[in-house]
Design a protein around this motif. Structure first.
Motif, short mmCIF file in Angstrom:
data_model
loop_
_atom_site.label_atom_id
_atom_site.label_comp_id
_atom_site.label_asym_id
_atom_site.label_seq_id
_atom_site.Cartn_x
_atom_site.Cartn_y
_atom_site.Cartn_z
N VAL A 1 -2.03 -2.54 -8.32
CA VAL A 1 -2.41 -1.25 -7.72
C VAL A 1 -2.80 -0.81 -6.65
O VAL A 1 -3.43 -1.85 -5.83
N VAL A 2 -2.74 1.15 -5.85
CA VAL A 2 -2.50 0.80 -4.70
C VAL A 2 -3.88 1.79 -4.80
O VAL A 2 -4.34 2.09 -3.68
N ARG A 3 -3.79 2.77 -5.52
CA ARG A 3 -5.02 3.76 -5.31
C ARG A 3 -6.73 3.16 -5.34
O ARG A 3 -6.62 1.83 -5.87
N GLY A 4 -7.53 2.99 -4.64
CA GLY A 4 -8.79 2.73 -4.72
C GLY A 4 -9.75 3.83 -6.07
O GLY A 4 -9.23 4.33 -6.20
N GLY A 5 -10.82 3.87 -5.46
CA GLY A 5 -11.22 4.11 -6.25
C GLY A 5 -13.21 4.53 -5.65
O GLY A 5 -13.63 2.75 -5.75
N GLY A 6 -14.04 5.21 -6.29
CA GLY A 6 -15.37 5.40 -5.47
C GLY A 6 -15.58 4.30 -4.48
O GLY A 6 -15.05 4.79 -2.69
N VAL A 7 -15.83 3.32 -4.29
CA VAL A 7 -16.91 2.43 -3.34
C VAL A 7 -15.28 1.89 -2.11
O VAL A 7 -14.88 1.47 -1.30
N MET A 8 -14.22 1.78 -3.11
CA MET A 8 -12.78 0.75 -3.53
C MET A 8 -12.35 1.57 -2.53
O MET A 8 -11.43 2.72 -3.08
N LYS A 9 -11.61 1.16 -1.01
CA LYS A 9 -10.22 2.38 -0.49
C LYS A 9 -9.05 1.58 -1.33
O LYS A 9 -9.03 0.44 -2.15
N GLY A 10 -8.62 2.26 -0.66
CA GLY A 10 -6.68 1.97 -1.12
C GLY A 10 -6.30 1.21 -0.80
O GLY A 10 -6.56 1.02 0.86
N VAL A 11 -5.13 1.15 -0.76
CA VAL A 11 -5.12 -0.46 0.13
C VAL A 11 -4.05 -0.54 1.01
O VAL A 11 -4.06 -0.63 1.91
N HIS A 12 -3.44 1.10 1.11
CA HIS A 12 -2.86 1.93 2.21
C HIS A 12 -4.21 1.74 3.53
O HIS A 12 -3.55 1.59 4.39
N GLU A 13 -5.02 2.13 3.38
CA GLU A 13 -6.25 2.16 3.72
C GLU A 13 -6.83 0.94 4.65
O GLU A 13 -6.70 1.00 5.79
N GLN A 14 -6.57 -0.03 3.60
CA GLN A 14 -7.04 -1.10 3.83
C GLN A 14 -6.11 -1.86 4.76
O GLN A 14 -5.90 -2.17 5.93
N VAL A 15 -4.52 -1.80 4.70
CA VAL A 15 -3.80 -1.72 5.62
C VAL A 15 -3.61 -1.55 7.04
O VAL A 15 -3.71 -1.88 7.88
N ALA A 16 -3.90 -0.46 6.89
CA ALA A 16 -4.01 -0.19 8.12
C ALA A 16 -5.29 -0.41 9.26
O ALA A 16 -5.45 0.00 10.25
N GLU A 17 -5.77 -0.42 8.39
CA GLU A 17 -7.19 -1.17 9.17
C GLU A 17 -7.34 -2.38 9.35
O GLU A 17 -7.59 -2.86 10.66
N LEU A 18 -5.71 -3.31 9.04
CA LEU A 18 -5.88 -4.27 10.06
C LEU A 18 -5.19 -4.25 11.50
O LEU A 18 -4.79 -4.70 12.47
N GLY A 19 -4.38 -3.02 11.73
CA GLY A 19 -3.90 -2.66 13.20
C GLY A 19 -2.55 -2.88 13.67
O GLY A 19 -1.98 -3.04 12.28
N ASP A 20 -2.29 -2.40 14.12
CA ASP A 20 -0.84 -2.80 14.65
C ASP A 20 -0.20 -4.51 15.93
O ASP A 20 0.78 -4.62 15.33
N GLU A 21 -1.07 -5.24 15.52
CA GLU A 21 -1.40 -6.47 15.82
C GLU A 21 -0.36 -7.09 14.87
O GLU A 21 0.14 -7.90 14.76
N ALA A 22 -0.90 -6.80 13.51
CA ALA A 22 -0.71 -7.60 12.07
C ALA A 22 0.72 -6.54 11.61
O ALA A 22 0.70 -5.80 11.51
N ARG A 23 1.50 -7.75 11.48
CA ARG A 23 3.41 -7.31 10.96
C ARG A 23 2.44 -7.48 9.43
O ARG A 23 2.52 -8.19 8.72
N VAL A 24 3.07 -6.28 8.52
CA VAL A 24 1.99 -6.21 7.08
C VAL A 24 3.97 -6.17 6.43
O VAL A 24 4.49 -4.74 6.44
N ALA A 25 3.54 -6.81 5.18
CA ALA A 25 5.20 -6.38 4.42
C ALA A 25 3.57 -5.79 3.71
O ALA A 25 3.18 -6.53 2.71
N LEU A 26 4.11 -5.31 2.48
CA LEU A 26 3.55 -4.27 1.36
C LEU A 26 4.00 -3.63 0.04
O LEU A 26 5.03 -3.25 0.30
N VAL A 27 4.47 -4.90 -0.93
CA VAL A 27 4.86 -4.67 -1.81
C VAL A 27 3.97 -3.87 -2.69
O VAL A 27 2.95 -4.60 -3.64
N GLU A 28 4.47 -2.98 -3.57
CA GLU A 28 3.54 -1.54 -4.80
C GLU A 28 4.73 -1.85 -5.19
O GLU A 28 5.64 -1.24 -5.09
#
Length: 103
Positions: A28-55
């Motif tokens: 599930v990639v969408r957030g809701g209410g106080v829960m952020k969506g996964v794309h927003e959470q991945v963005a918060e990891l910053g540029d230092e992290a290499r991320v593979a997002l499987v959705e």
């Protein structure tokens, strides 16, 4: 990565923070209410992290589940087609995950 409530402690809210390689499997990639969506959470990891997002692949999801997703998710008749679609999608994203994980 976990979709989380913002009131949770930081160690629970951001379990991937501080890691340089992160693989996120997000059914599930969408957030809701106080829960952020996964794309927003991945963005918060910053540029230092290499991320593979499987959705979920949106096209395959609609083909298997249909437009009435909520009522169809637990339909036993959709299990086998969903498993086949998931396997195909896994093969499609395997190189993306390997690029992050196997550096």
């Amino acid at each position: 990565m976990i979709l989380c409530n913002e009131s949770w402690p930081t160690s629970v809210k951001r379990p991937a923070a501080g890691y340089d390689r992160v693989v996120v499997i997000a059914p599930v990639v969408r957030g809701g209410g106080v829960m952020k969506g996964v794309h927003e959470q991945v963005a918060e990891l910053g540029d230092e992290a290499r991320v593979a997002l499987v959705e979920p692949d949106a096209e395959q999801f609609r083909a298997v589940i249909g437009r009435r997703a909520v009522s169809s998710l637990l339909d036993p008749a959709r299990r086998a087609p969903a498993a086949r679609a998931g396997r195909r999608h896994g093969l499609e994203v395997a190189s993306q995950v390997a690029a992050v994980w196997n550096d």
